[in-house]
Design an enzyme around this catalytic site. Structure first.
Site, PDB file in Angstrom:
ATOM      1  N   ARG A 114     -14.718 -20.414 -19.679  1.00  0.00           N
ATOM      2  CA  ARG A 114     -13.784 -19.380 -20.136  1.00  0.00           C
ATOM      3  C   ARG A 114     -12.397 -19.767 -19.658  1.00  0.00           C
ATOM      4  NH1 ARG A 114     -11.741 -14.482 -18.525  1.00  0.00           N
ATOM      5  NH2 ARG A 114     -11.596 -12.922 -20.181  1.00  0.00           N
ATOM      6  N   SER A 124     -19.444 -10.258 -26.701  1.00  0.00           N
ATOM      7  CA  SER A 124     -19.127  -9.165 -25.766  1.00  0.00           C
ATOM      8  C   SER A 124     -19.043  -7.858 -26.540  1.00  0.00           C
ATOM      9  CB  SER A 124     -17.765  -9.399 -25.103  1.00  0.00           C
ATOM     10  OG  SER A 124     -17.837 -10.507 -24.253  1.00  0.00           O
ATOM     11  N   LYS A 173     -10.555 -10.154 -14.915  1.00  0.00           N
ATOM     12  CA  LYS A 173     -10.138 -10.034 -16.306  1.00  0.00           C
ATOM     13  C   LYS A 173      -9.026  -9.003 -16.390  1.00  0.00           C
ATOM     14  CE  LYS A 173     -11.835  -9.572 -20.955  1.00  0.00           C
ATOM     15  NZ  LYS A 173     -12.639  -8.908 -21.913  1.00  0.00           N
TER      16      LYS A 173
END
Ligand code: 3NM
Length: 204
Positions: A27, A99, A128
Site C-alpha cells: 500500500r 474495502s 490512514k
C-alpha cells in the site's frame, strides 16, 4: 510505512514473513510514496520476498502495476477503480480484495467477484489519514451473518491484545500495519498476532 522501521521496509517484510504472515499487501500511498519505476522496483523486491515464503503478494489501488508485474492480486477501496472493472481486467484467477464500510458495499463487492473484503476501521488508527469513523465489530458481525462464505478481514488499530473480538464477530482474518511495522521486534510481534489468529481459527 509511517513507523520506527520506515527506513528498512524490506527487512520489516522479511521479518514479518518469518513470523508467519499469510498475505502481504503493498500500500504505497501518501506524500512520500514511490512513483513510476521506483515503485515498480520496490514492488518487485517485495514480490520476490513473498514468493520465497510462498505468501501471496497483493497490490493496493494500482491495477496496472499489479497486472504488469503479475502480482497475485489487487485490492481496491470504494474511491479507487470499480471492483467489477478490476475483476474484468485481472481475470478470474487473481485475488480481488475490496474495502467496504456498509452492508450494501459488502454485497456489491461480493457480486463484483471479491475474494475477500476489508472492513474497518475496527479501532482508531494512526496509519490512514482519511480513515472513516471507528466502526467497531458490529458491521463485521452483520456481514458475516449475511454472507458466511465471504472472507472478512478486519482492519484498523488491531493488535494482538484487541484482535479477539474481531474474530469473535466473524472475521476470517486481520490486516495490520502498525502492530507489525512499528513493532520493536517485528518477527515476534507477527508471531504473537499469528498466535491469536490460530487460537480463534483453530488451526495448528
Ligand atoms: N484501511 P493500522 S484502516 C489501510 O478502515 C487501512 O479501511 C482502513 O493500519 C480502513 O493497523 C487502515 O496501523 C490502517 O491501524 C490500518
Amino acid at each position: 510505512m509511517g513507523s520506527v522501521n520506515a527506513d528498512n521496509p524490506l527487512s520489516v517484510l522479511e521479518d514479518a514473513l518469518k513470523g508467519g504472515i499469510t498475505c502481504f499487501q503493498l500500500r504505497e500511498k501518501g506524500i512520500k510514496a514511490l512513483q513510476g519505476n521506483e515503485k515498480k522496483a520496490f514492488a518487485q523486491s517485495c514480490q520476490r520476498l513473498c514468493a520465497q515464503y510462498g505468501v501471496p503478494f497483493i497490490v493496493n489501488d494500482d491495477v496496472e502495476l499489479a497486472i504488469e508485474i503479475k502480482a497475485d492480486g489487487v485490492h481496491v477501496g470504494q474511491d479507487d477503480a470499480c471492483a467489477v472493472e478490476v475483476r474484468k481486467k485481472i481475470g478470474p484467477t487473481k485475488i480481488l480484495g475490496v474495502s467496504v464500510h456498509t452492508v450494501e458495499e459488502a454485497k456489491a463487492a461480493k457480486i463484483a467477484g471479491a475474494d475477500y473484503i476489508g472492513m474497518g476501521p475496527v479501532y482508531a488508527t494512526v496509519s490512514k489519514m482519511d480513515a472513516k469513523p471507528v466502526a467497531g465489530t458490529k458491521m463485521i458481525q452483520e456481514v458475516s451473518g449475511l454472507y458466511p462464505d465471504l472472507p472478512i478481514m478486519g482492519i484498523g488499530g488491531i493488535t494482538a491484545t484487541n484482535a479477539g473480538p474481531v474474530f469473535q464477530a466473524g472475521a476470517s482474518g486481520i490486516s495490520v500495519i502498525s502492530a507489525i511495522a512499528a513493532a520493536k521486534d517485528v518477527e515476534n510481534a507477527t508471531l504473537e498476532l499469528k498466535g491469536v489468529f490460530l487460537q480463534w481459527k483453530g488451526k495448528s
